[in-house]
Scaffold this motif. Structure first.
Motif, PDB file in Angstrom:
ATOM      1  N   THR A 374      29.856 -15.169  58.295  1.00 57.54           N
ATOM      2  CA  THR A 374      28.587 -14.485  58.519  1.00 57.54           C
ATOM      3  C   THR A 374      28.809 -12.999  58.758  1.00 57.54           C
ATOM      4  OG1 THR A 374      27.618 -16.495  59.460  1.00 57.54           O
ATOM      5  CG2 THR A 374      26.517 -14.420  59.948  1.00 57.54           C
ATOM      6  N   PHE A 378      27.394  -9.956  56.241  1.00 57.66           N
ATOM      7  CA  PHE A 378      26.508  -8.876  56.678  1.00 57.66           C
ATOM      8  C   PHE A 378      27.252  -7.561  56.912  1.00 57.66           C
ATOM      9  CE2 PHE A 378      23.886 -12.576  57.767  1.00 57.66           C
ATOM     10  CZ  PHE A 378      22.654 -12.164  57.313  1.00 57.66           C
ATOM     11  N   GLU A 393      18.689  -5.848  62.518  1.00 58.66           N
ATOM     12  CA  GLU A 393      19.584  -6.342  61.474  1.00 58.66           C
ATOM     13  C   GLU A 393      20.704  -7.209  62.066  1.00 58.66           C
ATOM     14  OE1 GLU A 393      20.794  -2.032  62.425  1.00 58.66           O
ATOM     15  OE2 GLU A 393      18.973  -3.233  62.226  1.00 58.66           O
ATOM     16  N   THR A 396      19.093 -10.582  63.133  1.00 55.29           N
ATOM     17  CA  THR A 396      18.891 -11.442  61.964  1.00 55.29           C
ATOM     18  C   THR A 396      20.183 -12.144  61.576  1.00 55.29           C
ATOM     19  OG1 THR A 396      17.107 -10.039  61.118  1.00 55.29           O
ATOM     20  CG2 THR A 396      18.231 -11.468  59.534  1.00 55.29           C
ATOM     21  N   GLY A 444      12.160 -14.636  50.214  1.00 52.73           N
ATOM     22  CA  GLY A 444      13.315 -13.751  50.129  1.00 52.73           C
ATOM     23  C   GLY A 444      14.331 -14.051  51.216  1.00 52.73           C
ATOM     24  N   PHE A 445      13.827 -14.346  52.418  1.00 49.72           N
ATOM     25  CA  PHE A 445      14.726 -14.717  53.510  1.00 49.72           C
ATOM     26  C   PHE A 445      15.429 -16.035  53.176  1.00 49.72           C
ATOM     27  CE2 PHE A 445      15.575 -16.822  57.592  1.00 49.72           C
ATOM     28  CZ  PHE A 445      16.286 -15.838  58.252  1.00 49.72           C
ATOM     29  N   ASP A 447      16.238 -17.096  50.240  1.00 50.16           N
ATOM     30  CA  ASP A 447      17.304 -16.782  49.278  1.00 50.16           C
ATOM     31  C   ASP A 447      18.531 -16.230  50.000  1.00 50.16           C
ATOM     32  OD1 ASP A 447      15.750 -17.604  47.164  1.00 50.16           O
ATOM     33  OD2 ASP A 447      15.034 -15.594  46.669  1.00 50.16           O
ATOM     34  N   MET A 448      18.289 -15.380  50.988  1.00 49.24           N
ATOM     35  CA  MET A 448      19.402 -14.798  51.731  1.00 49.24           C
ATOM     36  C   MET A 448      20.198 -15.879  52.466  1.00 49.24           C
ATOM     37  SD  MET A 448      20.455 -13.811  55.002  1.00 49.24           S
ATOM     38  CE  MET A 448      18.997 -13.512  55.999  1.00 49.24           C
ATOM     39  N   GLN A 451      22.285 -17.754  50.006  1.00 45.30           N
ATOM     40  CA  GLN A 451      23.456 -16.971  49.609  1.00 45.30           C
ATOM     41  C   GLN A 451      24.525 -16.988  50.703  1.00 45.30           C
ATOM     42  OE1 GLN A 451      22.066 -13.046  48.538  1.00 45.30           O
ATOM     43  NE2 GLN A 451      20.546 -13.867  47.099  1.00 45.30           N
ATOM     44  N   LEU A 452      24.080 -16.905  51.963  1.00 50.63           N
ATOM     45  CA  LEU A 452      25.030 -16.949  53.066  1.00 50.63           C
ATOM     46  C   LEU A 452      25.719 -18.314  53.126  1.00 50.63           C
ATOM     47  CD1 LEU A 452      26.415 -15.933  55.603  1.00 50.63           C
ATOM     48  CD2 LEU A 452      24.323 -16.449  56.897  1.00 50.63           C
ATOM     49  N   HIS A 455      28.233 -18.382  50.519  1.00 48.87           N
ATOM     50  CA  HIS A 455      29.358 -17.529  50.901  1.00 48.87           C
ATOM     51  C   HIS A 455      30.288 -18.271  51.869  1.00 48.87           C
ATOM     52  CE1 HIS A 455      31.502 -13.802  51.723  1.00 48.87           C
ATOM     53  NE2 HIS A 455      31.345 -13.998  53.024  1.00 48.87           N
TER      54      HIS A 455
END
Length: 462
Positions: A374, A378, A393, A396, A444-445, A447-448, A451-452, A455
């Motif tokens: 994480t 970020f 940020e 989040t 959109g959140f 999707d993030m 993606q995380l 990852h």
């Protein structure tokens, strides 16, 4: 000029009543009232903090959309606990709090030194009536129901329920407690996690006052202990559990325990403790079959007011067969994806939503690995991620890390909080709820987060 709050809320309730199940409406909206409303915010009174948390997590979207229909405004929702007769009538602050980070929880109230309050509030959602029975859990459900009807009087004492993550163990334990309370088959019902039991025991030792602990646990008519696999296997803790177990057993009191594995495979537990766990009935909950998964998914959709076509429910249930939590997560993602695409929920859309999920197998995942991934995702130092800064940020990123620690590891909230700067378990709970709300409202959140997750899994299989 907005309408009188009482008249406005009456119209809202009439609208909400037709969108959810009658039982859910009566349970969650019957005791509510609209205390204050303006263009920026709406303050809704509820009877307890548990109601506030539940409504905020599960129905805030419905309340907000209904208010928007009635007023053409979209106020920020604030749930407050209604003051009871005799309480001080101090001023109420309706100012908007910063929603990015939950407030630091107040210290628990203690009436006397050494007092412990281990009884967790039972979730009204976890009742026998809401448990979907199928071939994978029918025997265990029947045993749980028998125990609730006649606690301490059946051969199922203790009742030991085991199974994988997200299959309904906690639901059944709380359903037993709920049935006993509502039908008065037992007077003193105590539901705790193994973590909480240990925490209360250690606290009583530190305060050199064991009396309240003994009074609470050894005088219970029904003791429900969740996730025994997380029990600390020190000699003192195991000895205390054995003493508590013996005291209850000798007085024909009921003990119910859940675990992710059968007693014989619990590591680090003394033989005499394992022997006691096997005295009564040991039963498991298996992964539900397809028809049961469809029934569960339909129930979850109905609880949330989602119109889920049968072919979509079947498709999701065919694709996800591991556990109920992942199935519910897929439903949440589908709804968010549909909102993002401005399309109605359909089988084709469900296929697109699932294709966006990572299909790689996830090896053993730990909290520290998720934290490192994480922080890397970020582009912040891990010390900042788990530190005290409340910049949006960073908050989040922290909330996303906590959420994935909970969903990917199944670790206790307290363990996650310890890894994130010794934060309280309620902070982790609020972080996870905040992420879940954003997943529904902000594609959109979502999707993030996806993606995380990719990852994190990519680092593990690399």
């Amino acid at each position: 000029m907005l309408d009188n709050p009482s008249d406005l809320w009456a119209r809202c309730l009439q609208s909400i009543k037709h969108k959810i199940q009658p039982q859910s409406f009566q349970t969650w909206f019957g005791p509510t009232s609209l205390k204050h409303i303006c263009t920026e915010k709406a303050v809704i009174e509820v009877p307890t903090s548990f109601f506030a948390d539940w409504l905020e997590e599960h129905y805030s979207w419905l309340v907000q959309s209904t208010l928007e229909e009635e007023t053409n405004r979209k106020p920020f929702l604030v749930f407050v606990v209604r003051e009871q007769p005799g309480q001080a009538q101090g001023p109420v602050d309706f100012s908007l709090a910063d929603p990015t980070e939950p407030p630091v929880p107040a210290a628990p109230q203690r009436d006397a030194p050494g007092e412990v309050k281990p009884v967790f509030p039972l979730n009204p959602r976890y009742r026998f009536e809401q448990f979907v029975v199928g071939g994978s859990n029918e025997f265990t459900f029947t045993a749980a129901r028998s125990v609730a009807e006649s606690p301490g009087q059946t051969a199922f004492n203790p009742l030991f329920i085991y199974g994988g993550v997200g299959l309904g163990k906690t639901h059944l334990l709380q359903a037993i407690g709920d049935f006993c309370v509502r039908n008065r088959t037992a007077e003193r019902v105590v539901y705790v996690t193994a973590e909480q039991f240990i925490s209360d025991y250690i606290a009583s030792m530190r305060q050199n006052d064991h009396s309240e602990f003994v009074k609470t646990y050894r005088n219970a008519d029904v003791l429900l202990i969740d996730d025994i696999q997380f029990y600390v296997q020190t000699e003192g803790c195991q000895r205390e559990f054995i003493h508590t177990f013996n005291a209850l057993s000798q007085n024909d009191k009921q003990v119910v325990i859940s675990s992710d594995r059968p007693p014989a495979t619990l590591k680090g537990f003394e033989d005499r403790l394992i022997s006691r766990l096997q005295w009564g009935l040991v039963t498991d909950i298996e992964v539900p079959d397809l028809e049961t998964r469809i029934a569960i998914l339909n129930q979850k959709a109905e609880e949330r007011g989602i119109d889920l076509p049968h072919d979509v429910a079947r498709f999701l249930s065919e694709q996800i067969d591991s556990n109920i939590r992942e199935l519910e997560g897929a439903l949440t993602r589908l709804v968010a994806f549909a909102a993002h695409k401005h399309q109605t929920v359909s089988r084709d859309l469900a296929r697109q939503a699932l294709l966006r999920r990572s299909t790689r197998a996830t090896p053993s995942i730990g909290i520290e690995e998720i934290q490192k991934a994480t922080a890397d995702f970020f582009h912040i130092p891990i010390e900042t991620l788990i530190g005290a800064t409340r910049k949006q940020e960073i908050t989040t990123a922290r909330h996303a890390g906590m959420y994935l620690c909970k969903s990917l590891t199944g670790a206790p909230l307290k363990a996650i909080g310890d890894h994130f700067g010794n934060r309280d378990h309620t902070t982790v709970m609020h972080a996870c709820r905040n992420v879940e709300r954003k997943l529904i409202k902000d594609p959109g959140f979502g999707d993030m987060i996806a993606q995380l997750r990719d990852h994190i899994q990519g680092r593990l299989v690399a």
